[in-house]
Design an enzyme around this catalytic site. Structure first.
Site, short mmCIF file in Angstrom:
data_model
loop_
_atom_site.label_atom_id
_atom_site.label_comp_id
_atom_site.label_asym_id
_atom_site.label_seq_id
_atom_site.Cartn_x
_atom_site.Cartn_y
_atom_site.Cartn_z
N SER A 8 0.87 -1.18 0.00
CA SER A 8 0.00 0.00 0.00
C SER A 8 0.90 1.22 0.00
O SER A 8 2.08 1.13 0.36
CB SER A 8 -0.94 -0.01 1.21
OG SER A 8 -0.20 -0.17 2.40
N GLU A 10 1.36 5.58 0.75
CA GLU A 10 0.86 6.83 1.32
C GLU A 10 1.27 7.99 0.40
O GLU A 10 2.41 8.07 -0.05
CB GLU A 10 1.46 7.07 2.71
CG GLU A 10 0.97 8.39 3.32
CD GLU A 10 1.68 8.77 4.60
OE1 GLU A 10 1.36 8.20 5.66
OE2 GLU A 10 2.58 9.64 4.55
N ARG A 100 -4.50 11.25 16.27
CA ARG A 100 -4.61 12.45 17.08
C ARG A 100 -4.04 13.65 16.34
O ARG A 100 -4.59 14.73 16.30
CB ARG A 100 -3.86 12.27 18.40
CG ARG A 100 -4.07 13.42 19.35
CD ARG A 100 -2.99 13.49 20.39
NE ARG A 100 -1.69 13.78 19.79
CZ ARG A 100 -0.56 13.79 20.45
NH1 ARG A 100 -0.54 13.47 21.73
NH2 ARG A 100 0.59 14.08 19.86
N GLY A 101 -2.87 13.44 15.71
CA GLY A 101 -2.18 14.52 15.01
C GLY A 101 -1.14 15.17 15.90
O GLY A 101 -1.12 14.98 17.11
N ASP A 102 -0.25 15.90 15.24
CA ASP A 102 0.82 16.60 15.95
C ASP A 102 0.37 17.99 16.35
O ASP A 102 -0.44 18.60 15.66
CB ASP A 102 2.05 16.74 15.04
CG ASP A 102 2.88 15.48 15.06
OD1 ASP A 102 2.97 14.86 16.13
OD2 ASP A 102 3.43 15.12 14.01
N GLN A 171 4.65 3.82 12.36
CA GLN A 171 5.60 4.86 12.00
C GLN A 171 6.76 4.16 11.29
O GLN A 171 7.01 2.97 11.52
CB GLN A 171 6.08 5.54 13.30
CG GLN A 171 7.05 6.67 13.09
CD GLN A 171 6.44 7.80 12.28
OE1 GLN A 171 6.32 7.66 11.07
NE2 GLN A 171 6.05 8.87 12.92
N PHE A 211 14.28 14.48 10.19
CA PHE A 211 12.92 13.95 10.28
C PHE A 211 12.85 12.81 11.29
O PHE A 211 11.97 12.77 12.17
CB PHE A 211 12.49 13.49 8.88
CG PHE A 211 11.05 13.07 8.79
CD1 PHE A 211 10.05 13.72 9.51
CD2 PHE A 211 10.66 12.03 7.94
CE1 PHE A 211 8.72 13.34 9.41
CE2 PHE A 211 9.33 11.64 7.83
CZ PHE A 211 8.37 12.30 8.58
N HIS A 257 3.51 -0.99 4.00
CA HIS A 257 2.92 0.31 3.64
C HIS A 257 4.07 1.28 3.35
O HIS A 257 4.88 1.56 4.24
CB HIS A 257 2.07 0.83 4.81
CG HIS A 257 1.34 2.10 4.52
ND1 HIS A 257 0.31 2.18 3.61
CD2 HIS A 257 1.47 3.35 5.04
CE1 HIS A 257 -0.17 3.42 3.59
NE2 HIS A 257 0.52 4.14 4.43
P1 FAD Z 1 -1.55 8.32 19.56
O1 FAD Z 1 -1.20 6.90 19.26
O2 FAD Z 1 -2.89 8.60 20.02
O3 FAD Z 1 -0.49 8.90 20.60
C1 FAD Z 1 0.91 8.69 20.41
C2 FAD Z 1 1.52 8.12 21.68
O4 FAD Z 1 1.42 9.11 22.70
C3 FAD Z 1 0.79 6.90 22.20
O5 FAD Z 1 1.29 5.71 21.65
C4 FAD Z 1 0.98 7.01 23.69
O6 FAD Z 1 2.24 6.51 24.06
C5 FAD Z 1 0.99 8.52 23.91
N1 FAD Z 1 -0.38 9.03 24.19
C6 FAD Z 1 -1.07 9.97 23.47
N2 FAD Z 1 -2.24 10.24 24.07
C7 FAD Z 1 -2.31 9.47 25.16
C8 FAD Z 1 -3.28 9.31 26.20
N3 FAD Z 1 -4.40 10.03 26.24
N4 FAD Z 1 -3.03 8.40 27.17
C9 FAD Z 1 -1.90 7.69 27.19
N5 FAD Z 1 -0.93 7.81 26.21
C10 FAD Z 1 -1.13 8.68 25.24
N6 FAD Z 1 0.08 13.46 11.24
C11 FAD Z 1 -0.67 14.36 10.56
O7 FAD Z 1 -0.75 15.52 10.97
N7 FAD Z 1 -1.36 14.01 9.43
C12 FAD Z 1 -1.34 12.74 8.95
O8 FAD Z 1 -1.97 12.44 7.93
C13 FAD Z 1 -0.56 11.76 9.64
N8 FAD Z 1 -0.53 10.47 9.23
C14 FAD Z 1 0.12 9.53 9.97
C15 FAD Z 1 0.05 8.18 9.58
C16 FAD Z 1 0.67 7.19 10.35
C17 FAD Z 1 0.56 5.76 9.91
C18 FAD Z 1 1.41 7.56 11.51
C19 FAD Z 1 2.08 6.48 12.32
C20 FAD Z 1 1.49 8.89 11.90
C21 FAD Z 1 0.86 9.89 11.14
N9 FAD Z 1 0.88 11.23 11.51
C22 FAD Z 1 0.14 12.17 10.81
C23 FAD Z 1 1.70 11.66 12.67
C24 FAD Z 1 0.85 11.62 13.94
O9 FAD Z 1 -0.17 12.60 13.86
C25 FAD Z 1 1.76 11.89 15.13
O10 FAD Z 1 2.67 10.83 15.31
C26 FAD Z 1 1.02 12.21 16.40
O11 FAD Z 1 1.95 12.78 17.34
C27 FAD Z 1 0.39 11.00 17.05
O12 FAD Z 1 -0.78 10.63 16.45
P2 FAD Z 1 -1.45 9.19 16.82
O13 FAD Z 1 -2.87 9.22 16.51
O14 FAD Z 1 -0.68 8.08 16.22
O15 FAD Z 1 -1.20 9.26 18.36
#
Ligand code: FAD
Length: 277
Positions: A8, A10, A100-102, A171, A211, A257
């Site tokens: 796949s 991205e 969740r996003g950065d 990641q 990065f 991926h």
């Molecule tokens: P989460 O998995 O929700 O959080 C990351 C880590 O932080 C968790 O594993 C945990 O250790 C800790 N954590 C966070 N919240 C909590 C909580 N409430 N309780 C306990 N632990 C917590 N970014 C973009 O802006 N746009 C994109 O399109 C994009 N695509 C992505 C695609 C993939 C496959 C990946 C892996 C990342 C992508 N990102 C993208 C980056 C991503 O937004 C960042 O890595 C962000 O910091 C974490 O998002 P997440 O949803 O994976 O986080």
């Protein structure tokens, strides 16, 4: 020789009309390769939202690809975020990569938007309740910069699956052993959902160091020596990435991926080495 993997890709969405041409050149370069799905990243800025939506819709309709649209919790209320998901459903896109996003650059910590989702689990739960989507999520073989420790990523990932995630894309990483250890920790935690390794061919040695550091992804010392001494970084990237993928396939991985960065050449060469036609 191991079986060719399911693949796949991205892509980045275009930021402007000019970038549309570059996206579609990339997409054209992958014609005939039959990916399981392609995904389109999401930026929270307002101006690219429409182009992102159009790109997602077009890849689905015109190219017949199964598209997973990324969606984050950043900079939008819950209603706005779910409206974006609904707009994908309306054009026949049934998969979301829910994140969740950065935080915005310089902001340090993630802060939920007013009325917005606080974390990825809340977003996954709300998307699941619509009943409309297959949900993919992010996973972190090398600890996420915000993870308390390496087990925090696993227990949080478990919560994401329990909330309704169907599969996780990792990641990017460069040490296959780190992925295998992560997979073992997930197994021990009782996670049974699919983990798809995210693969990033190195398009630029200097850029990747910055990065990777920002993502908390270690680069093997052997890579540093190899890039320092090689006069052909392009071929070296292909070789290193092929080797990484082969090690994953040898340990039972069936899906990969690729983070294409909208630059298809390296990904295509690696896929060819892996027997993907
Ligand atoms: P989460 O998995 O929700 O959080 C990351 C880590 O932080 C968790 O594993 C945990 O250790 C800790 N954590 C966070 N919240 C909590 C909580 N409430 N309780 C306990 N632990 C917590 N970014 C973009 O802006 N746009 C994109 O399109 C994009 N695509 C992505 C695609 C993939 C496959 C990946 C892996 C990342 C992508 N990102 C993208 C980056 C991503 O937004 C960042 O890595 C962000 O910091 C974490 O998002 P997440 O949803 O994976 O986080």
């Amino acid at each position: 020789m191991t079986k060719a993997p399911n693949i796949s890709f991205e892509f980045f969405p275009p930021k402007n009309i000019q970038a549309c041409f570059s996206l579609f050149e990339t997409v054209e370069a992958f014609q005939g390769m039959d990916p399981t799905f392609v995904s389109v990243t999401y930026g929270a800025g307002g101006t690219t939202r429409e182009l992102t939506h159009d790109a997602v819709s077009l890849l689905n309709k015109e190219y017949g690809w199964n598209v997973a649209a990324h969606l984050t919790c950043v900079n939008a209320t819950k209603e706005e975020t779910l409206a974006i998901a609904k707009s994908y459903k309306e054009v026949g896109v049934n998969e979301i990569v829910a994140l969740r996003g950065d935080p915005p650059k310089g902001a340090g910590k993630f802060t939920p938007a007013e009325g917005g989702f606080s974390n990825s689990v809340e977003l996954i739960t709300a998307l699941k309740e619509t009943g409309d989507f297959k949900i993919r999520v992010g996973a972190y073989p090398d600890p996420h910069p915000e993870a308390a420790d390496e087990n925090a990523d696993v227990s949080w990932l478990k919560q994401k699956f329990e909330a309704g995630a169907d599969s996780a894309i990792t990641q990017f990483f460069f040490e296959p052993e780190n992925f295998f250890r992560f997979r073992d920790r997930c197994d021990r935690a009782g996670i049974t959902g699919q983990l798809i390794p995210g693969i990033l061919p190195i398009t630029g040695w200097k850029g990747i160091q910055r990065f990777a550091a920002s993502c908390g992804t270690p680069i093997p010392i052997s890579y540093e020596a190899a890039f320092e001494h090689s006069s052909d970084h392009h071929q070296l990237s292909i070789d290193l990435c092929t080797k990484l993928c082969e090690k994953l396939l040898a340990e039972g991985i069936e899906d990969l991926h690729f983070y294409t960065l909208n630059r298809p050449t390296l990904t295509k060469a690696v896929c060819a080495n892996l027997g993907v036609i």
